[in-house]
Scaffold this active site. Structure first.
Site, mmCIF file in Angstrom:
data_model
loop_
_atom_site.group_PDB
_atom_site.id
_atom_site.type_symbol
_atom_site.label_atom_id
_atom_site.label_comp_id
_atom_site.label_asym_id
_atom_site.label_seq_id
_atom_site.Cartn_x
_atom_site.Cartn_y
_atom_site.Cartn_z
ATOM 1 N N THR A 215 0.837 -1.208 0.000
ATOM 2 C CA THR A 215 0.000 0.000 0.000
ATOM 3 C C THR A 215 0.871 1.257 0.000
ATOM 4 O OG1 THR A 215 -1.692 -1.188 1.235
ATOM 5 C CG2 THR A 215 -1.836 1.200 1.263
ATOM 6 N N HIS B 73 2.055 1.931 -3.443
ATOM 7 C CA HIS B 73 0.993 2.560 -4.268
ATOM 8 C C HIS B 73 0.950 4.060 -4.023
ATOM 9 C CE1 HIS B 73 -0.814 -1.033 -5.939
ATOM 10 N NE2 HIS B 73 -0.858 -1.595 -4.750
HETATM 11 ZN ZN LIG Z 1 -0.247 -3.122 4.782
#
Ligand SMILES: [Zn+2]
Ligand SMILES: [Zn+2]
Length: 375
Positions: free
Chosen positions: A40, A43
């Site tokens: 994440t 990203h």
């Molecule tokens: Zn995570």
């Protein structure tokens, strides 16, 4: 304090010097000791389509961590200065239908640490008491405690099925897939098969206990992965497939590689809509397909603690590197290169509980531990 921040929309993170967060009523301030990088974070660092529409800078990133409580706000009852903690990264509302029926991981008003509110790649992080998770420093050092959050994803996804005596395939060997291999092994799976495209990940899959691994790049397109699964499983489709990659081809391989009447968990997140032949791949095979996200709050955390503290699964081989917070940029590049599994950032010194200067709340708070419930 130092904090790794998304300063403005667009690619990149910056190390900034910002004020230590204020703790409001019901909140605690934690001095971060270790924090781990996650997909994440990549990203958000790259500023892809998802993060551009989800994240509102400026924001401190990072959602996996362990550290010591240095200050508690008014009305904090179960967490005290000195407690060694991690936290559920989903700060949920507590009042919606999902929250009130034991499904808080689906709360529509969730704020995620390091995504929707200031996160843990910093010297200090402030969080509501209700998401704090007490750790035992003797049993779980910071570099392991920080991995509980992502490990919980694997616990939730893998243990949604009865795995004892079953053949299990894990498609996608990122950290969650690799954790799942260890969990399947520890749960008594009779055979664990792993598929990925990355040589490092496949070697880690073997380390975590996979009986056979396949580099999908070597078998070509179409039904080759499903064919290999059957070949590696005495000619039969496997009992359980955990799809952890989000690749459309892997979703297809999961549905084709599972036996008739078998079970599939879809946990990897496809970046685009995926086409599925529902009649042939699902209905006529009488499949049970679960689509899962997150962790059960806090059911999954207890199992996670027990699995890690008991040594049922050793996650140390997955820590490719530990680096100081200052090296966050190198760490992100290493993770994005595919040459790392988990990277742990070292932030403060272990055991230090000195309050940052200027902290007012929690002065002289009694050092009473929140209850740690062991089985
Ligand atoms: Zn995570
Ligand atoms: Zn809610």
């Amino acid at each position: 304090m130092k904090a790794v921040r998304k300063a403005a929309p667009g690619p990149g993170f910056e190390m900034e010097d910002i004020p230590v967060p204020e703790v409001g009523p019901g909140e605690v301030l934690i001095k971060v000791e270790a924090a781990s990088l996650c997909g994440t974070d990549i990203h958000i660092w790259k500023w892809d389509e998802w993060s551009a529409q989800r994240v509102t800078p400026p924001l401190t990133v990072g959602h996996e961590f362990a550290g010591a409580v240095v200050e508690v706000g008014e009305r904090v009852e179960h967490v005290a200065v000195g407690d060694y903690v991690s936290a559920e990264s989903h700060v949920t509302c507590g009042m919606c239908f999902q929250c009130r029926t034991g499904q808080a991981h689906m709360c529509p008003r969730t704020e995620i640490l390091g995504v929707d509110r200031d996160g843990a790649f910093a010297e200090y992080v402030a969080l509501p008491e209700k998401v704090i998770w007490q750790n035992d420093r003797e049993k779980m050092p910071p570099e392991i405690a920080t991995l509980q959050e992502p490990f919980g994803n694997a616990v939730f996804a893998a243990l949604a099925h009865d795995l004892a005596g079953q053949s299990v395939a894990v498609l996608g060997c990122g950290p969650i897939g690799l954790f799942s291999i260890g969990i399947a092994r520890a749960s008594g799976a009779s055979r664990v098969l792993a598929v990925d495209l990355n040589a490092l990940r496949l070697s880690l899959a073997s380390t975590m206990g996979a009986d056979a691994v396949l580099n999908a790049a070597e078998v070509g397109e179409g039904d080759a992965v499903a064919g290999w699964l059957a070949e590696a499983n005495d000619g039969f489709g496997v009992d359980v497939v955990l799809e952890m990659s989000g690749a459309a081809s892997a979703v297809d391989a999961a549905l084709k590689g599972v036996r008739n009447g078998g079970r599939v968990t879809l946990f990897g997140i496809p970046s685009k809509p995926v086409t599925i032949d529902v009649a042939e791949s699902m209905i006529f095979k009488n499949l049970t397909v679960l689509a899962l996200n997150g962790r059960r709050i806090f059911d999954t955390w207890y199992r996670t603690r027990w699995i890690l503290e008991s040594g049922l699964v050793d996650v140390r081989p997955l820590i490719t590197k530990e680096m100081p917070l200052d090296d966050f940029h190198k760490a992100l590049e290493l993770l994005a290169s595919g040459q790392a599994s988990k990277i742990v950032l070292r932030v403060g010194q272990g055991g230090e509980t000195a309050k940052p200067s200027g902290a007012a709340h929690g002065e002289g708070a009694p050092n009473i531990r929140g209850q740690v419930v062991h089985r």
